[in-house]
Design an enzyme around this catalytic site. Structure first.
Site, PDB file in Angstrom:
ATOM      1  N   GLY A  50      54.485  58.776  48.120  1.00  0.00           N
ATOM      2  CA  GLY A  50      53.878  59.069  49.411  1.00  0.00           C
ATOM      3  C   GLY A  50      53.309  60.476  49.451  1.00  0.00           C
ATOM      4  N   ILE A  52      53.277  64.481  51.465  1.00  0.00           N
ATOM      5  CA  ILE A  52      54.118  65.448  52.169  1.00  0.00           C
ATOM      6  C   ILE A  52      53.213  66.332  53.016  1.00  0.00           C
ATOM      7  CG2 ILE A  52      55.835  67.268  51.919  1.00  0.00           C
ATOM      8  CD1 ILE A  52      56.463  66.094  49.147  1.00  0.00           C
ATOM      9  N   ASP A 179      67.996  62.998  39.066  1.00  0.00           N
ATOM     10  CA  ASP A 179      66.610  63.438  38.795  1.00  0.00           C
ATOM     11  C   ASP A 179      66.475  64.942  39.028  1.00  0.00           C
ATOM     12  OD1 ASP A 179      63.992  63.073  37.988  1.00  0.00           O
ATOM     13  OD2 ASP A 179      63.265  62.594  39.988  1.00  0.00           O
TER      14      ASP A 179
END
Length: 535
Positions: A50, A52, A179
């Site tokens: 997506g 930001i 991660d």
């Protein structure tokens, strides 16, 4: 039959995540759960799932403002990573619980982001999911590249201590991050948090599995491939895997790159290289990277001693890092990202620099034999410490040899044309020639030129007997007298510009003149004034 026009399918990323439509600045998003309204600002970046955006509180912040203290992560509602991250923050990023952990560990700053809001938003007929967080500064990966892909060892271990605090808090909640990397570690924007690193992006955060460790091929190689732990390569993220990922990042920050970075396109090859590296971690690091501190080697050895389901002793790992910082005399928490200093005059050259000079000497072509006799090649090493705009001093040896070109030489004959010089204009009356005034007659200004008698003698004008009797130092004639004297106005002979002869035809119009008819000599008598007429 007329078929109905189909809508264009939205763009998808390689992993299959659909990207949202760009949302303009000023769009107001309503958080129905937290009962707050947020106003979107300029876009900060695009992630793998997506976009930001910068954001501010719609009600308390003024409408025209450049200060956006928050960020809003937006993704299409059908995507999954932000859904996982949103629920992780709702459960684990509670302000009261974080404050309690900080008090127990005696921490003034802590690298765990706080949760501010989330929900759903409709824009142009599409449904989106959003998450509101605090805004931070630069990420470590950008700073790492700007610093020449190297951090000072003390800074590396300071960041390691801060990440251990965050991992301990996450593990205490039963989650693993899976991660951790430089792109997901951001620095604080405020004055009191500029030296604090924050771990963000919990899109791969998962609960620790209490069942027996069993590889899962469906989730194999999840995460960022260069830092993925051996357990994650098998499809099972673990707590010891988080420590292993942190160790790979610290090793890269110290030496510049990881041994398997050239094989990232084949995850199985990377996995086998990591297993071989961790199997003999001490010998691998000592042989290839002698500058790596002992504390990091012991950290890797501690990871090897753990089983996949064992609990992690974060305090033991923290003591390893803090012992190194104490040995280096680090007392404050200020992060220094300045690159390593280069060798100065007093420093000795390393083996790498010596190898480079040897290779440079090999590339210099040897001189060919002249008349059957081999000539010795001599090379003087010249080092100039001055900058490129300064000339070297006389004591330094200058390398005046011209570099030989590999291209064949071509002789080109150029015929120069000589232009006739312009004659000097004669001097005007009552005009003093400033250029020929002597130093005795008038004081010389910085922009005036004077010629004394010795120079005139060199040019060819010697002293006469009259000048000798006068005893004047400046009694010789002016060297420019012939060119300036008004008596001689002879034009200088013009020189030919070239030897080529050119014929020019000129057409001139004849003037017609009318002559009055006078008396002819035939009308005159035979003898006039004692002369006979012309025959």
């Amino acid at each position: 039959m007329s078929a109905k026009a189909k809508k264009a399918a939205p763009k998808k990323k390689p992993k299959g995540y659909k990207m949202p439509v760009p949302i303009p600045a000023g769009e107001v998003i309503n958080d129905t759960i937290g009962k707050r309204k947020w106003r979107i600002g300029p876009s900060i970046g695009v992630g793998g799932f997506g976009e930001i955006y910068s954001a501010c509180d719609h009600e308390s912040s003024p409408k025209k403002t450049s200060n956006y203290p928050f960020v809003i992560k937006i993704e299409p509602h059908e995507n999954g990573p932000l859904f996982v991250e949103k629920h992780f923050y709702i459960r684990n990023a509670n302000k009261e619980e974080i404050a309690k952990f900080m008090k127990a560990k005696k921490l003034t700053t802590f690298g765990m982001p706080l949760y501010y809001g989330s929900g759903a938003h409709d824009f142009k007929g599409e449904k989106y999911r959003f998450l509101v967080l605090e805004r931070y500064g630069k990420d470590l990966w950008t700073i790492f590249k700007d610093s020449g892909r190297s951090f000072p060892p003390t800074t590396v271990f300071q960041i390691g201590v801060q990440m251990l605090d965050v991992l301990e808090y996450i593990h205490s909640k039963g989650y693993v991050h899976a991660d951790l990397k430089g792109a997901n570690i951001l620095l604080g924007l405020k004055k009191e948090t500029k030296d604090q690193a924050y771990l963000v992006d919990f899109g791969l955060a998962t609960r620790v599995n209490d069942k027996e460790f069993k590889p899962d091929p469906k989730c194999a190689h999840n995460g960022t491939i260069e830092y993925t732990s051996r357990d994650a390569h098998n499809g099972v993220p673990t707590m010891r895997g988080d420590l292993e990922i942190l160790g790979y990042n610290m090793l890269q920050w110290l030496i510049g790159e990881l041994p398997w970075e050239k094989s990232l396109k084949t995850p199985k090859t990377v996995q086998s290289m990591k297993e071989a590296f961790m199997k003999n971690v001490r010998s691998e690091i000592k042989q290839k990277y002698s500058s790596v501190p002992e504390s990091l080697i012991k950290f890797f050895e501690y990871i090897n001693s753990l089983q996949p389901k064992d609990a992690v002793d974060h305090q033991n790992c923290r003591q390893l890092f803090e012992s190194y910082l104490k040995s280096q005399g680090v007392k404050n928490n200020k992060l220094d990202f300045s690159p390593k200093k280069k060798l100065s005059k007093g420093d000795t050259a390393t083996e790498d620099s010596a190898d480079e000079t040897d290779e440079a000497e090999k590339k210099v072509p040897r001189k060919r034999a002249v008349n059957g006799v081999k000539t010795k090649r001599t090379r003087k090493a010249v080092v100039y410490d001055n900058c490129e705009n300064e000339e070297p001093s006389d004591n330094e040896v200058k390398d005046t040899k011209k570099r030989k070109s590999l291209e064949p030489s071509v002789v080109v004959k150029v015929k120069r044309t000589k232009m006739a010089p312009k004659a000097t204009p004669p001097a005007k009356k009552n005009h003093t020639n400033i250029a020929t005034q002597t130093s005795v007659e008038k004081k010389r200004s910085p922009r005036q030129v004077s010629f004394d008698s010795p120079i005139c003698e060199i040019i060819g004008e010697k002293k006469t007997e009259k000048n000798k009797s006068n005893g004047s130092i400046n009694s010789s004639k002016d060297i420019f007298e012939d060119s300036i004297s008004p008596e001689k106005k002879t034009k200088p002979r013009r020189k030919l510009l070239s030897e080529q002869e050119v014929t020019v035809k000129r057409v001139t119009k004849k003037k017609l003149t009318t002559v009055k008819k006078g008396k002819s000599w035939k009308d005159t008598p035979a003898i006039a004034n004692g002369r006979s007429p012309p025959k």
